[in-house]
Scaffold this motif. Structure first.
Motif, PDB file in Angstrom:
ATOM      1  N   VAL A  55       0.845  -1.188   0.000  1.00 21.80           N
ATOM      2  CA  VAL A  55       0.000   0.000   0.000  1.00 21.80           C
ATOM      3  C   VAL A  55       0.884   1.242   0.000  1.00 21.80           C
ATOM      4  N   GLU A  56       0.623   2.157  -0.896  1.00 22.63           N
ATOM      5  CA  GLU A  56       1.295   3.457  -0.910  1.00 22.63           C
ATOM      6  C   GLU A  56       0.296   4.502  -0.433  1.00 22.63           C
ATOM      7  N   VAL A  57       0.709   5.327   0.533  1.00 22.78           N
ATOM      8  CA  VAL A  57      -0.203   6.337   1.068  1.00 22.78           C
ATOM      9  C   VAL A  57       0.205   7.752   0.660  1.00 22.78           C
ATOM     10  N   LEU A  58       1.121   7.884  -0.273  1.00 20.12           N
ATOM     11  CA  LEU A  58       1.496   9.193  -0.788  1.00 20.12           C
ATOM     12  C   LEU A  58       0.388   9.721  -1.687  1.00 20.12           C
ATOM     13  N   GLU A  59       0.076  11.014  -1.539  1.00 18.91           N
ATOM     14  CA  GLU A  59      -1.018  11.628  -2.283  1.00 18.91           C
ATOM     15  C   GLU A  59      -2.285  10.779  -2.108  1.00 18.91           C
ATOM     16  N   ASN A  60      -2.981  10.409  -3.175  1.00 16.99           N
ATOM     17  CA  ASN A  60      -4.187   9.595  -2.995  1.00 16.99           C
ATOM     18  C   ASN A  60      -3.870   8.147  -2.671  1.00 16.99           C
ATOM     19  N   GLY A  61      -2.728   7.646  -3.180  1.00 22.07           N
ATOM     20  CA  GLY A  61      -2.311   6.301  -2.854  1.00 22.07           C
ATOM     21  C   GLY A  61      -2.428   5.319  -4.011  1.00 22.07           C
ATOM     22  N   ARG A  62      -1.740   4.174  -3.860  1.00 19.18           N
ATOM     23  CA  ARG A  62      -1.805   3.073  -4.811  1.00 19.18           C
ATOM     24  C   ARG A  62      -1.783   1.767  -4.027  1.00 19.18           C
ATOM     25  N   VAL A  63      -2.282   0.699  -4.678  1.00 16.47           N
ATOM     26  CA  VAL A  63      -2.394  -0.599  -4.015  1.00 16.47           C
ATOM     27  C   VAL A  63      -1.934  -1.698  -4.964  1.00 16.47           C
ATOM     28  N   TRP A  64      -1.066  -2.598  -4.468  1.00 17.64           N
ATOM     29  CA  TRP A  64      -0.637  -3.770  -5.213  1.00 17.64           C
ATOM     30  C   TRP A  64      -1.142  -5.021  -4.488  1.00 17.64           C
ATOM     31  N   LEU A  65      -1.590  -6.019  -5.236  1.00 18.63           N
ATOM     32  CA  LEU A  65      -1.995  -7.301  -4.676  1.00 18.63           C
ATOM     33  C   LEU A  65      -1.255  -8.428  -5.381  1.00 18.63           C
ATOM     34  N   ARG A  66      -0.926  -9.448  -4.624  1.00 21.58           N
ATOM     35  CA  ARG A  66      -0.291 -10.620  -5.227  1.00 21.58           C
ATOM     36  C   ARG A  66      -1.241 -11.268  -6.236  1.00 21.58           C
ATOM     37  N   PRO A  67      -0.781 -11.541  -7.444  1.00 19.97           N
ATOM     38  CA  PRO A  67      -1.647 -12.206  -8.436  1.00 19.97           C
ATOM     39  C   PRO A  67      -2.080 -13.593  -7.947  1.00 19.97           C
ATOM     40  N   GLY A  68      -3.283 -13.989  -8.364  1.00 22.29           N
ATOM     41  CA  GLY A  68      -3.754 -15.328  -8.069  1.00 22.29           C
ATOM     42  C   GLY A  68      -4.537 -15.481  -6.790  1.00 22.29           C
ATOM     43  N   LEU A  69      -4.762 -14.397  -6.060  1.00 22.76           N
ATOM     44  CA  LEU A  69      -5.532 -14.486  -4.816  1.00 22.76           C
ATOM     45  C   LEU A  69      -7.011 -14.674  -5.140  1.00 22.76           C
ATOM     46  N   THR A  70      -7.717 -15.400  -4.287  1.00 23.17           N
ATOM     47  CA  THR A  70      -9.152 -15.587  -4.494  1.00 23.17           C
ATOM     48  C   THR A  70      -9.885 -14.271  -4.256  1.00 23.17           C
ATOM     49  N   ALA A  71     -11.092 -14.172  -4.785  1.00 21.87           N
ATOM     50  CA  ALA A  71     -11.907 -12.971  -4.600  1.00 21.87           C
ATOM     51  C   ALA A  71     -12.172 -12.726  -3.122  1.00 21.87           C
ATOM     52  N   GLN A  72     -12.366 -13.786  -2.345  1.00 23.56           N
ATOM     53  CA  GLN A  72     -12.624 -13.634  -0.917  1.00 23.56           C
ATOM     54  C   GLN A  72     -11.408 -13.067  -0.194  1.00 23.56           C
ATOM     55  N   THR A  73     -10.225 -13.601  -0.496  1.00 26.94           N
ATOM     56  CA  THR A  73      -9.010 -13.087   0.140  1.00 26.94           C
ATOM     57  C   THR A  73      -8.775 -11.635  -0.247  1.00 26.94           C
ATOM     58  N   GLN A  74      -9.008 -11.301  -1.507  1.00 26.93           N
ATOM     59  CA  GLN A  74      -8.829  -9.918  -1.950  1.00 26.93           C
ATOM     60  C   GLN A  74      -9.759  -8.970  -1.199  1.00 26.93           C
ATOM     61  N   LEU A  75     -11.017  -9.379  -1.018  1.00 31.62           N
ATOM     62  CA  LEU A  75     -11.959  -8.517  -0.304  1.00 31.62           C
ATOM     63  C   LEU A  75     -11.533  -8.349   1.153  1.00 31.62           C
ATOM     64  N   GLU A  76     -11.084  -9.418   1.788  1.00 36.33           N
ATOM     65  CA  GLU A  76     -10.630  -9.308   3.172  1.00 36.33           C
ATOM     66  C   GLU A  76      -9.415  -8.393   3.266  1.00 36.33           C
ATOM     67  N   LEU A  77      -8.494  -8.505   2.320  1.00 33.26           N
ATOM     68  CA  LEU A  77      -7.346  -7.602   2.297  1.00 33.26           C
ATOM     69  C   LEU A  77      -7.786  -6.163   2.037  1.00 33.26           C
ATOM     70  N   ALA A  78      -8.769  -5.976   1.154  1.00 33.02           N
ATOM     71  CA  ALA A  78      -9.241  -4.628   0.823  1.00 33.02           C
ATOM     72  C   ALA A  78      -9.749  -3.902   2.065  1.00 33.02           C
ATOM     73  N   ALA A  79     -10.365  -4.638   2.991  1.00 31.21           N
ATOM     74  CA  ALA A  79     -10.854  -4.016   4.220  1.00 31.21           C
ATOM     75  C   ALA A  79      -9.688  -3.476   5.047  1.00 31.21           C
ATOM     76  N   ARG A  80      -8.627  -4.271   5.185  1.00 32.16           N
ATOM     77  CA  ARG A  80      -7.452  -3.809   5.955  1.00 32.16           C
ATOM     78  C   ARG A  80      -6.752  -2.675   5.225  1.00 32.16           C
ATOM     79  N   ILE A  81      -6.662  -2.787   3.899  1.00 34.17           N
ATOM     80  CA  ILE A  81      -5.999  -1.756   3.109  1.00 34.17           C
ATOM     81  C   ILE A  81      -6.741  -0.430   3.202  1.00 34.17           C
ATOM     82  N   ALA A  82      -8.070  -0.471   3.177  1.00 34.12           N
ATOM     83  CA  ALA A  82      -8.856   0.766   3.304  1.00 34.12           C
ATOM     84  C   ALA A  82      -8.534   1.471   4.625  1.00 34.12           C
TER      85      ALA A  82
END
Length: 224
Positions: free
Chosen positions: A188-215
């Protein structure tokens, strides 16, 4: 020649300036395209933000005492404020209730059964796919470390302080690295508005759970 040289120097200076405002991405994410974050007001709990297929809804900074505080082991105290927001991909939802430094300064101590008794810089109770918690703890030199459970794994979080093309660390976090047992899972980059990288191949459920922490990390302000 003089004009050409001046243009070259200006171009190099512009490139350096652009890079200097970017996080020094770890090797695992250098070939991964990041999601750009859009936000109505960066680093504000009552703002809405989105990245990739995920967005927040119903942000609130009003005093509340609900599920999140119970998950964190905090008593229902009308004097204790918390922040609420929802993260969704349009199909499933994660509900967050968080407290940060601005609320925690009024607490004399943190419950012993929560976060090993350590008072965090930010803590969230999260409902949705599973009822879980997320902690970010202050460390030395303005660094932060934390951890959280996902429904299928544990993750660790550490703040990042090195920018591209720079030699000295930033005082405040420039971003955060999230890891699991296999290594880097998100950045997660928090400079200016920010950017987000995720490891390829993660399930939709894992991505959503990570998105909550990233937010929460995108909203969190180290100074509270």
């Amino acid at each position: 020649m003089r004009l050409s040289g001046a243009i070259t120097i200006l171009a190099l200076a512009t490139i350096f300036t652009l890079h200097a405002k970017q996080i020094d991405s770890i090797k695992a994410f250098q070939q991964v395209d990041p999601y750009q974050v859009t936000s109505t007001a960066a680093r504000q709990w009552d703002s809405s933000l989105s990245f990739g297929p995920w967005h927040t809804t119903n942000p609130s900074k009003n005093p509340v005492s609900g599920f999140g505080l119970a998950l964190l082991g905090l008593p229902s105290d009308p004097q204790l404020s918390a922040y609420k927001l929802t993260v969704t991909d349009g199909q499933q939802w994660q509900y967050l209730e968080c407290v940060d430094r601005s609320q925690l300064t009024t607490m004399a101590r943190w419950p012993a059964r929560s976060n090993r008794g350590q008072k965090p810089a930010m803590a969230c109770g999260i409902k949705g796919i599973a009822d879980l918690t997320f902690y970010l703890n202050p460390e030395w030199d303005n660094q932060f470390v934390g951890y959280s459970q996902l429904s299928d794994r544990s993750i660790k979080i550490r703040s990042l302080h090195i920018l591209a093309e720079t030699a000295y660390p930033t005082l405040a976090p420039a971003g955060y690295l999230l890891t699991d047992e296999q290594g880097a899972i998100a950045q997660v980059e928090v400079l200016e508005n920010g950017r987000v990288w995720l490891r390829p191949g993660l399930t939709a459920q894992t991505q959503l759970e990570l998105a909550a922490r990233i937010a929460a990390l995108l909203i969190f302000h180290p100074q509270g």
